[in-house]
Design a protein around this motif. Structure first.
Motif, short mmCIF file in Angstrom:
data_model
loop_
_atom_site.label_atom_id
_atom_site.label_comp_id
_atom_site.label_asym_id
_atom_site.label_seq_id
_atom_site.Cartn_x
_atom_site.Cartn_y
_atom_site.Cartn_z
N LEU A 204 0.87 -1.22 0.12
CA LEU A 204 -0.06 -0.10 -0.04
C LEU A 204 0.82 1.10 0.29
CD1 LEU A 204 -2.97 -1.07 2.48
CD2 LEU A 204 -3.11 -0.68 0.00
N GLY A 205 2.06 0.99 -0.28
CA GLY A 205 3.11 2.69 -0.57
C GLY A 205 3.62 2.81 0.88
N CYS A 206 3.63 2.33 1.94
CA CYS A 206 4.24 2.86 3.18
C CYS A 206 6.10 2.75 2.80
CB CYS A 206 4.16 1.90 4.29
SG CYS A 206 2.31 2.14 4.88
N ARG A 207 6.66 3.61 3.59
CA ARG A 207 7.88 3.47 3.63
C ARG A 207 8.46 2.18 4.39
NH1 ARG A 207 12.29 4.97 6.63
NH2 ARG A 207 14.24 5.85 5.53
N VAL A 208 9.24 1.41 3.52
CA VAL A 208 9.61 0.19 4.19
C VAL A 208 11.19 0.54 5.25
CG1 VAL A 208 10.31 -2.21 4.23
CG2 VAL A 208 8.59 -1.21 2.63
N PRO A 209 11.16 0.26 6.44
CA PRO A 209 12.39 0.51 7.29
C PRO A 209 13.27 -0.92 7.13
CG PRO A 209 10.67 0.27 8.65
CD PRO A 209 9.86 0.15 7.40
N GLU A 210 14.39 -0.90 7.61
CA GLU A 210 15.25 -2.02 7.72
C GLU A 210 14.86 -2.48 9.35
OE1 GLU A 210 16.38 0.88 8.29
OE2 GLU A 210 17.92 1.19 9.56
N CYS A 211 15.28 -3.71 9.51
CA CYS A 211 15.08 -4.39 10.99
C CYS A 211 16.65 -4.95 10.96
CB CYS A 211 14.15 -5.38 11.16
SG CYS A 211 14.12 -6.18 12.75
N ALA A 212 17.21 -4.26 12.11
CA ALA A 212 18.71 -4.48 12.34
C ALA A 212 18.76 -5.78 12.97
CB ALA A 212 19.38 -3.50 13.46
N THR A 213 17.78 -6.30 13.51
CA THR A 213 18.02 -7.80 14.28
C THR A 213 17.83 -8.83 13.18
OG1 THR A 213 15.76 -7.70 15.00
CG2 THR A 213 17.54 -6.94 16.59
N SER A 214 16.74 -8.79 12.33
CA SER A 214 16.47 -9.97 11.51
C SER A 214 17.45 -9.90 10.32
CB SER A 214 14.98 -9.90 11.17
OG SER A 214 14.62 -8.66 10.46
N GLN A 215 17.83 -8.33 9.85
CA GLN A 215 18.46 -8.12 8.61
C GLN A 215 17.71 -8.26 7.50
OE1 GLN A 215 22.18 -7.27 8.18
NE2 GLN A 215 21.46 -6.41 10.05
N TRP A 216 16.40 -7.99 7.73
CA TRP A 216 15.17 -8.03 6.64
C TRP A 216 14.87 -6.61 6.54
CZ3 TRP A 216 11.68 -12.86 7.46
CH2 TRP A 216 12.23 -13.86 6.99
N PHE A 217 14.20 -6.15 5.50
CA PHE A 217 13.27 -4.99 5.42
C PHE A 217 11.95 -5.70 6.05
CE2 PHE A 217 16.14 -3.98 2.00
CZ PHE A 217 16.63 -2.85 2.37
N GLU A 218 11.41 -4.85 7.05
CA GLU A 218 10.07 -5.08 7.50
C GLU A 218 9.10 -3.88 7.76
OE1 GLU A 218 10.27 -7.62 10.92
OE2 GLU A 218 12.19 -8.37 10.53
N CYS A 219 7.72 -3.96 6.90
CA CYS A 219 6.91 -2.96 6.70
C CYS A 219 6.21 -2.95 8.00
CB CYS A 219 6.01 -2.86 5.63
SG CYS A 219 5.09 -1.45 5.41
N GLY A 220 6.24 -1.76 8.50
CA GLY A 220 5.46 -1.47 9.94
C GLY A 220 4.08 -1.10 9.73
N CYS A 221 3.41 -0.96 8.48
CA CYS A 221 2.07 -0.75 8.19
C CYS A 221 1.41 -2.00 8.32
CB CYS A 221 2.10 0.01 6.93
SG CYS A 221 2.69 1.66 6.79
N HIS A 222 1.84 -3.00 7.55
CA HIS A 222 0.87 -4.22 7.73
C HIS A 222 1.60 -5.38 7.64
CE1 HIS A 222 -1.22 -1.08 5.23
NE2 HIS A 222 -2.17 -1.39 6.15
N GLY A 223 3.13 -5.31 8.14
CA GLY A 223 3.64 -6.40 8.34
C GLY A 223 4.39 -7.13 7.18
N SER A 224 4.64 -6.67 6.13
CA SER A 224 5.18 -7.11 4.99
C SER A 224 6.82 -7.36 5.44
CB SER A 224 4.93 -6.46 3.37
OG SER A 224 3.59 -6.45 3.09
N GLN A 225 7.41 -8.50 4.71
CA GLN A 225 8.67 -8.52 4.88
C GLN A 225 9.61 -8.96 3.78
OE1 GLN A 225 8.17 -11.73 7.98
NE2 GLN A 225 8.53 -10.07 9.58
N TYR A 226 10.61 -8.46 3.86
CA TYR A 226 11.52 -8.75 2.61
C TYR A 226 13.06 -9.16 2.88
CZ TYR A 226 7.60 -6.00 0.79
OH TYR A 226 6.39 -5.36 0.52
N ASN A 227 13.71 -10.01 2.24
CA ASN A 227 15.15 -10.17 2.65
C ASN A 227 16.02 -8.82 2.37
OD1 ASN A 227 15.82 -10.30 -0.11
ND2 ASN A 227 16.08 -12.45 0.00
N GLN A 228 17.17 -8.82 2.54
CA GLN A 228 18.08 -7.80 2.37
C GLN A 228 18.29 -7.68 0.95
OE1 GLN A 228 22.58 -8.01 3.30
NE2 GLN A 228 21.62 -7.17 5.31
N VAL A 229 17.96 -8.25 -0.05
CA VAL A 229 17.88 -7.64 -1.50
C VAL A 229 16.63 -7.60 -1.93
CG1 VAL A 229 20.22 -8.95 -1.99
CG2 VAL A 229 18.00 -10.16 -2.13
N GLY A 230 15.60 -7.45 -1.13
CA GLY A 230 14.01 -7.12 -1.36
C GLY A 230 13.37 -8.09 -1.81
#
Length: 287
Positions: A204-230
């Motif tokens: 839905l277009g939220c800005r995706v931040p990094e998660c330092a502990t999981s080393q993934w990208f994790e969207c705080g809006c609805h919980g979508s997750q991506y690895n380090q290369v997206g």
């Protein structure tokens, strides 16, 4: 004799004396008003007669001078040549009969058109990609090796606001799988060991931040997750993170932020990276 009676008698005598003095002063004042003497009246009449005679003589002299000037023959006559006639031009129908109401109506319409034109120009300038730098243009982010050092110093993630993107490292060991999934503009950066990911979540277009502990990208809006290369790992997102066309020119990493490439489909996992620690948000099954 009683002292009170004496005092009263003295007071009456004093008041009587004051009254006599006041009456005498009033009589002297009345006597001071008299009449003018005959000699004075005669002199006033003579003075008024002389003044009238002088004014009459002056008026007669002025009248004679005006009469003399009017009857004197003119010694010089100025000849004035008439100008040639000018051709008559009919007035413009648009300019004849313009009332105040018409003037104001036309002025209001003109200002409205001017304002709308200015707003439209500003909107187009804002939406049109800029070719001179910033988001929407090709941006040179500097030397490839220096960018890798910056990524490592920032715990695996480097954000660049001028391009609205994340830059992370792409492992050389994953290139054989990447060649069967990604396009040449993406592989150009991956082969140099870098990848540029758009900051916007495909859900839905939220800005995706990094998660330092999981080393993934994790969207705080609805919980979508991506690895380090997206690449997609979980949540309601329909695909992996979108990325930009990349190139390496003279050892520098250049990103075309005007060319957005849709992220890889669900199930793509070229790096095999799993969460390296606790997740920052819980994965959502969908919305």
């Amino acid at each position: 004799m009683n002292p009170a009676i004496v005092i009263a008698i003295v007071a009456l005598v004093v008041l009587a004396g004051v009254g006599v003095i006041a009456a005498a002063r009033r009589r002297d004042t009345d006597l001071a008003v008299g009449e003018l003497s005959r000699e004075t009246l005669r002199r006033d009449r003579d003075r008024q007669r002389r003044t009238r005679d002088a004014e009459t003589s002056a008026e007669v002299a002025r009248g004679r001078s005006y009469e003399t000037a009017a009857t004197a023959p003119s010694t010089e006559i100025e000849k004035v040549e008439s100008a040639p006639p000018v051709a008559w031009t009919p007035p413009d129908d648009e300019m004849v009969g313009v009332s105040r109401r018409q003037f104001f109506n036309r002025s209001i319409v003109g200002f409205m058109i001017l304002g709308i034109s200015g707003f439209g120009t500003a909107a187009i300038s804002f939406l049109w990609p800029s070719g001179s730098g910033g988001f929407g243009s090709r941006i040179n982010f500097g030397n490839v090796d220096e960018l890798k050092s910056e990524i490592q110093a920032n715990n695996g993630f480097l954000y660049r606001p001028e391009g609205r993107l994340w830059i992370t490292e792409y492992p050389a060991s994953a290139l054989p799988k990447a060649e069967s999934v990604y396009s040449p503009p993406e592989l150009a950066g991956m082969e140099a060991g870098l990848i540029a990911l758009w900051q916007t979540c495909p859900h839905l277009g939220c800005r995706v931040p990094e998660c330092a502990t999981s080393q993934w990208f994790e969207c705080g809006c609805h919980g979508s997750q991506y690895n380090q290369v997206g690449e997609y790992k979980g949540g309601p997102a329909p695909r992996g993170m979108d990325r930009f066309a990349m190139a390496v020119e003279g050892g520098n990493f250049v990103v075309d932020t005007g060319t957005i490439i849709q992220g890889p489909p669900l199930g793509t996992n070229t790096t095999g990276q799993e969460a390296e620690g606790p997740n920052c948000v819980g994965a959502a099954g969908g919305h």
